[in-house]
Scaffold this motif. Sequence first.
Motif, mmCIF file in Angstrom:
data_model
loop_
_atom_site.group_PDB
_atom_site.id
_atom_site.type_symbol
_atom_site.label_atom_id
_atom_site.label_comp_id
_atom_site.label_asym_id
_atom_site.label_seq_id
_atom_site.Cartn_x
_atom_site.Cartn_y
_atom_site.Cartn_z
ATOM 1 N N LEU A 18 16.435 -1.659 -1.006
ATOM 2 C CA LEU A 18 16.065 -2.491 -2.143
ATOM 3 C C LEU A 18 16.569 -3.910 -2.013
ATOM 4 N N THR A 19 17.847 -4.072 -1.669
ATOM 5 C CA THR A 19 18.431 -5.410 -1.638
ATOM 6 C C THR A 19 18.075 -6.176 -0.377
ATOM 7 N N GLY A 20 17.498 -5.503 0.610
ATOM 8 C CA GLY A 20 17.154 -6.198 1.839
ATOM 9 C C GLY A 20 15.670 -6.429 2.011
ATOM 10 N N VAL A 21 14.867 -6.051 1.000
ATOM 11 C CA VAL A 21 13.432 -6.111 1.147
ATOM 12 C C VAL A 21 12.924 -7.551 1.126
ATOM 13 N N THR A 22 12.011 -7.856 2.040
ATOM 14 C CA THR A 22 11.295 -9.126 2.061
ATOM 15 C C THR A 22 9.844 -8.804 2.388
ATOM 16 N N PRO A 23 8.919 -9.731 2.120
ATOM 17 C CA PRO A 23 7.519 -9.447 2.432
ATOM 18 C C PRO A 23 7.299 -9.035 3.882
ATOM 19 N N SER A 24 8.047 -9.618 4.826
ATOM 20 C CA SER A 24 7.859 -9.293 6.234
ATOM 21 C C SER A 24 8.350 -7.896 6.583
ATOM 22 N N GLN A 25 9.201 -7.320 5.714
ATOM 23 C CA GLN A 25 9.746 -5.987 5.958
ATOM 24 C C GLN A 25 9.095 -4.925 5.098
ATOM 25 N N SER A 26 8.032 -5.277 4.397
ATOM 26 C CA SER A 26 7.480 -4.356 3.408
ATOM 27 C C SER A 26 6.983 -3.056 4.031
ATOM 28 N N GLY A 27 6.623 -3.074 5.317
ATOM 29 C CA GLY A 27 6.168 -1.848 5.952
ATOM 30 C C GLY A 27 7.228 -0.777 5.984
ATOM 31 N N ALA A 28 8.516 -1.176 5.962
ATOM 32 C CA ALA A 28 9.608 -0.213 5.983
ATOM 33 C C ALA A 28 9.724 0.553 4.678
ATOM 34 N N LEU A 29 9.030 0.099 3.641
ATOM 35 C CA LEU A 29 9.101 0.774 2.350
ATOM 36 C C LEU A 29 8.083 1.900 2.227
ATOM 37 N N GLY A 30 7.266 2.095 3.243
ATOM 38 C CA GLY A 30 6.173 3.037 3.073
ATOM 39 C C GLY A 30 5.181 2.450 2.098
ATOM 40 N N SER A 31 4.797 1.169 2.336
ATOM 41 C CA SER A 31 4.073 0.379 1.345
ATOM 42 C C SER A 31 2.776 1.030 0.883
ATOM 43 N N THR A 32 2.025 1.610 1.799
ATOM 44 C CA THR A 32 0.759 2.231 1.418
ATOM 45 C C THR A 32 0.989 3.396 0.470
ATOM 46 N N GLU A 33 2.000 4.221 0.758
ATOM 47 C CA GLU A 33 2.284 5.379 -0.087
ATOM 48 C C GLU A 33 2.738 4.963 -1.480
ATOM 49 N N ILE A 34 3.565 3.924 -1.557
ATOM 50 C CA ILE A 34 4.038 3.483 -2.870
ATOM 51 C C ILE A 34 2.880 2.932 -3.690
ATOM 52 N N LYS A 35 2.039 2.131 -3.069
ATOM 53 C CA LYS A 35 0.894 1.573 -3.799
ATOM 54 C C LYS A 35 -0.036 2.685 -4.280
ATOM 55 N N ARG A 36 -0.267 3.656 -3.436
ATOM 56 C CA ARG A 36 -1.122 4.773 -3.839
ATOM 57 C C ARG A 36 -0.502 5.535 -5.003
ATOM 58 N N LEU A 37 0.814 5.758 -4.938
ATOM 59 C CA LEU A 37 1.500 6.474 -6.016
ATOM 60 C C LEU A 37 1.419 5.702 -7.332
ATOM 61 N N VAL A 38 1.701 4.402 -7.276
ATOM 62 C CA VAL A 38 1.637 3.582 -8.492
ATOM 63 C C VAL A 38 0.223 3.595 -9.064
ATOM 64 N N SER A 39 -0.766 3.465 -8.192
ATOM 65 C CA SER A 39 -2.155 3.476 -8.637
ATOM 66 C C SER A 39 -2.509 4.785 -9.328
#
Length: 290
Positions: free
Chosen positions: A79-100
């Motif tokens: 959480l505290t180290g996240v930047t746009p360039s590192q967003s892939g490390a968050l499992g970005s597609t899965e989080i967006k799908r979950l939120v949607s």
Amino acid sequence: PEWLSTWEADGPLEHMLSKAVILEMDLRKEAGDGIEAGDIDGEAAGIDIFEAVESAAMEFEDSGVTALAVRGLLNEDTLTGVTPSQSGALGSTEIKRLVSRLHQMDLELILEVDCLKLLSATRAAHLNEGPAVQALKESLRFLVSEYHLDGFCFLHAEKLTHGEFDTVLDRPRVVEDLCSDPTLQSTKLIAVPFGNHLLPREGLRGFPHWGKWMELNSRFTEDMQALYEGGSEVDLTRVSMRLTGSADLFQQWENGSFHLFAERSPCHGLNSASFAFGRSGGGVLQGTPA
């Protein structure tokens, strides 16, 4: 994917505070002992976690629950180290799908964060240090703008009010900066202190709020517990006060600094009949009708 076609039109739901019914879900239990649920560097590691949240959401759809407060979706180091360039490390597609998917069910997603772990992740002496404040602000802004998260729930929120040598600050910078940040204006910010005596003025006027922060109303919990236990010293006046909005906590004080006497309606208080929320997982918070 179908959800991707509607993502651009998606955004935080901004449900009314007075209608809030928040169900807590602790993914650390779902992941099993010894596994960091928030450590989702690879897609395969996170799939079951996201599916667990979605399955829970489907069970409570149309039940009156308005939001899921999820612990372990992201760990505090990420959480505290996240930047746009590192967003892939968050499992970005899965989080967006979950939120949607949750938003399609009219459910908000609130991320639970442990302030004790934030301290460790930021390597700061306290969370009101300049670099720690900036790191937290940038991370929350990014998560809201990129992933459309609806809110953040801060466990051990008393740590947000502490400065050097654990001095209790009457006007903590990080609390004020988060609630005044334009990107976070519609974001729910919830404080769950683990000890009101560690807040400014020993919690007499609640968590510093500037008219925006919500908080767990521990007075409601204490008085309801006393009522349920049926002891001879139950104060029915206090019980009545809890059922009508806790005017001793949510009122406009006549003097003091703005962050403590600004008008804040009773719906900024979240009520729970037990102390489970934020501690053992599976707690439920309910807003106070306006």
